[in-house]
Design a protein around this motif. Sequence first.
Motif, mmCIF file in Angstrom:
data_model
loop_
_atom_site.group_PDB
_atom_site.id
_atom_site.type_symbol
_atom_site.label_atom_id
_atom_site.label_comp_id
_atom_site.label_asym_id
_atom_site.label_seq_id
_atom_site.Cartn_x
_atom_site.Cartn_y
_atom_site.Cartn_z
ATOM 1 N N PHE A 288 98.750 65.668 85.950
ATOM 2 C CA PHE A 288 99.261 66.823 86.694
ATOM 3 C C PHE A 288 99.637 67.953 85.739
ATOM 4 O O PHE A 288 99.299 69.112 85.960
ATOM 5 N N ILE A 289 100.356 67.585 84.665
ATOM 6 C CA ILE A 289 100.774 68.594 83.685
ATOM 7 C C ILE A 289 99.551 69.255 83.037
ATOM 8 O O ILE A 289 99.515 70.466 82.841
ATOM 9 N N TYR A 290 98.539 68.425 82.715
ATOM 10 C CA TYR A 290 97.320 68.963 82.107
ATOM 11 C C TYR A 290 96.643 69.968 83.039
ATOM 12 O O TYR A 290 96.290 71.081 82.634
ATOM 13 N N THR A 291 96.464 69.580 84.294
ATOM 14 C CA THR A 291 95.791 70.457 85.251
ATOM 15 C C THR A 291 96.591 71.729 85.487
ATOM 16 O O THR A 291 96.023 72.830 85.586
ATOM 17 N N LEU A 292 97.917 71.607 85.560
ATOM 18 C CA LEU A 292 98.760 72.792 85.700
ATOM 19 C C LEU A 292 98.557 73.715 84.502
ATOM 20 O O LEU A 292 98.476 74.939 84.643
ATOM 21 N N GLY A 293 98.440 73.117 83.322
ATOM 22 C CA GLY A 293 98.201 73.908 82.117
ATOM 23 C C GLY A 293 96.889 74.661 82.168
ATOM 24 O O GLY A 293 96.791 75.793 81.676
ATOM 25 N N ILE A 294 95.864 74.057 82.767
ATOM 26 C CA ILE A 294 94.567 74.730 82.914
ATOM 27 C C ILE A 294 94.720 75.985 83.771
ATOM 28 O O ILE A 294 94.219 77.063 83.429
ATOM 29 N N TYR A 295 95.426 75.846 84.888
ATOM 30 C CA TYR A 295 95.623 77.005 85.765
ATOM 31 C C TYR A 295 96.444 78.093 85.065
ATOM 32 O O TYR A 295 96.134 79.289 85.181
ATOM 33 N N LEU A 296 97.487 77.693 84.347
ATOM 34 C CA LEU A 296 98.312 78.672 83.623
ATOM 35 C C LEU A 296 97.498 79.372 82.536
ATOM 36 O O LEU A 296 97.619 80.581 82.343
ATOM 37 N N ALA A 297 96.658 78.600 81.838
ATOM 38 C CA ALA A 297 95.828 79.184 80.778
ATOM 39 C C ALA A 297 94.867 80.226 81.334
ATOM 40 O O ALA A 297 94.625 81.258 80.709
ATOM 41 N N GLN A 298 94.334 79.972 82.523
ATOM 42 C CA GLN A 298 93.434 80.944 83.148
ATOM 43 C C GLN A 298 94.181 82.246 83.451
ATOM 44 O O GLN A 298 93.655 83.343 83.250
ATOM 45 N N GLY A 299 95.422 82.114 83.940
ATOM 46 C CA GLY A 299 96.213 83.309 84.224
ATOM 47 C C GLY A 299 96.533 84.094 82.978
ATOM 48 O O GLY A 299 96.417 85.325 82.943
ATOM 49 N N VAL A 300 96.923 83.392 81.920
ATOM 50 C CA VAL A 300 97.225 84.045 80.653
ATOM 51 C C VAL A 300 95.976 84.736 80.100
ATOM 52 O O VAL A 300 96.038 85.849 79.574
ATOM 53 N N ALA A 301 94.830 84.067 80.237
ATOM 54 C CA ALA A 301 93.581 84.635 79.719
ATOM 55 C C ALA A 301 93.265 85.976 80.390
ATOM 56 O O ALA A 301 92.782 86.900 79.734
ATOM 57 N N ARG A 302 93.558 86.089 81.670
ATOM 58 C CA ARG A 302 93.279 87.347 82.363
ATOM 59 C C ARG A 302 94.145 88.480 81.822
ATOM 60 O O ARG A 302 93.714 89.635 81.770
ATOM 61 N N LEU A 303 95.360 88.149 81.415
ATOM 62 C CA LEU A 303 96.222 89.169 80.815
ATOM 63 C C LEU A 303 95.742 89.540 79.412
ATOM 64 O O LEU A 303 95.647 90.714 79.058
ATOM 65 N N THR B 239 88.229 87.213 74.763
ATOM 66 C CA THR B 239 88.856 86.661 75.965
ATOM 67 C C THR B 239 88.306 87.346 77.206
ATOM 68 O O THR B 239 88.097 86.717 78.238
ATOM 69 N N ARG B 240 88.078 88.659 77.088
ATOM 70 C CA ARG B 240 87.500 89.399 78.213
ATOM 71 C C ARG B 240 86.112 88.870 78.564
ATOM 72 O O ARG B 240 85.760 88.735 79.742
ATOM 73 N N LEU B 241 85.323 88.564 77.547
ATOM 74 C CA LEU B 241 83.999 87.998 77.781
ATOM 75 C C LEU B 241 84.106 86.641 78.469
ATOM 76 O O LEU B 241 83.316 86.320 79.369
ATOM 77 N N TRP B 242 85.089 85.831 78.053
ATOM 78 C CA TRP B 242 85.260 84.514 78.655
ATOM 79 C C TRP B 242 85.649 84.630 80.128
ATOM 80 O O TRP B 242 85.093 83.931 80.979
ATOM 81 N N VAL B 243 86.601 85.508 80.418
ATOM 82 C CA VAL B 243 87.048 85.688 81.807
ATOM 83 C C VAL B 243 85.894 86.181 82.678
ATOM 84 O O VAL B 243 85.657 85.661 83.777
#
Length: 437
Positions: A4-19, A27-31
């Motif tokens: 659960f913690i790992y998957t939550l981290g994936i979602y948080l990382a995606q949000g941080v990446a957008r910023l 990072t922009r290319l990845w997003v």
Amino acid sequence: MFAFIYTLGIYLAQGVARLVALFHLKTRLWVKGQEQAWQLIERWNKEYEERKKGNINPKSKIANPESATPTFWFHAASLGEFEQGRPVIEACRRQYPTATIVLTFFSPSGYENKKDYDQADLVCYLPADAPANVTRFLDVIRPDMALFIKYEFWPNYLQELKKRQIPSVLFSAIFRPDQLFFKAYGGFYRNVLFCLDHILVQNQESENLLKSINYNQVILAGDTRLDRVVQIAKQAKTFPIIDQFKGDIPLLIVGSAWPDDLEVVFSFLNNFKHPLKVIVAPHEINAEQIAKWQEAVNAESLIYSELVKGSKNENASLLFLDTVGMLSSVYRYADFVFVGGGYRDGLHNTMEPAVFGMPIFFGQPYYQKFQEALDLLQLGGAQTVANAEDFGKVFVEVYDNEELRKQKAAICLNYVQKNAGATEKVMVVINSKFVMS
């Protein structure tokens, strides 16, 4: 809990990446690539379904669904891992000519350079390792086998592959005692390893580490990257401009160079008074940075793109390569090579120059993760240097002693020739899962 913690981290990382993407290009290319991945996947799937109905686009890269079996999914973190896995991808294409090959990347350095790779039917970013993405991706792609290159342990993907009984293989892998898999508190990631049906490793230490945690589906196979550099050497291009620039003077090539590497090399060159030509291939090509480097070194210099256009300077002893894709072939002209990345970012490919036979130098301490670098150091074909003074001492020793230079060159060439052949071992595992018709 850890899942659960790992998957939550994936979602948080995606949000941080957008910023972060707002002010960081990679990072922009990845997003952007994550967003486009589903468009490519769905477009590919739609075309696949149309072919099933007999609506065949003659320009399509997708094999005929009636004969397109098996489907191989290859995943590489970045460009380096792709080149490492390329011999296996192309061996699959040769041995299974009607197969479907899907290639995914995590990093922009891989996707942006290889999105048009013609040996794969679909090339895209790997959707982030969130459960919904995993289910959707595997439902659409329908792989018969998943193959991961060197690293890349995505728990949700690997667990779902195991659940669906889809064979998964990791090859050219290398493990170290300090990794989480081998720690008392690393149970979550240790269990992820057991989702893999086979792991083919580069060295004996890696095999021993896996067996120490009772993972026994391990095969000591070596590194497929050696097969790739042998292939590149056979196909290496010639460059009359490079040949003319070198002339009869010894040539040092500084490959995949970062600023830390060039600080050492240029400091040495500014005090080296013997005949020497130098070619610098920066890891990242930036015209402003190259201009600064030209000012930092005493030698007169040229830029390759300008040389191609007709610029001349008979007194120039330094040439900057400001083009992509040349370095692996240009190594053939070198008498000595300094491979970049050892001071900070991780050593780059020492096998590309080694296959042509020459003494190799690189910085420290960031070479410990690379088995071939450790091997060449132990054998005496390569030398690691701490600073400009250190480099000067070891370089002059080899420069002044032709017999020593030939000895080190032979060590490097023999190492590549002796250790090539890992691709065949990977193919044995692949072929064990499929019966050719």
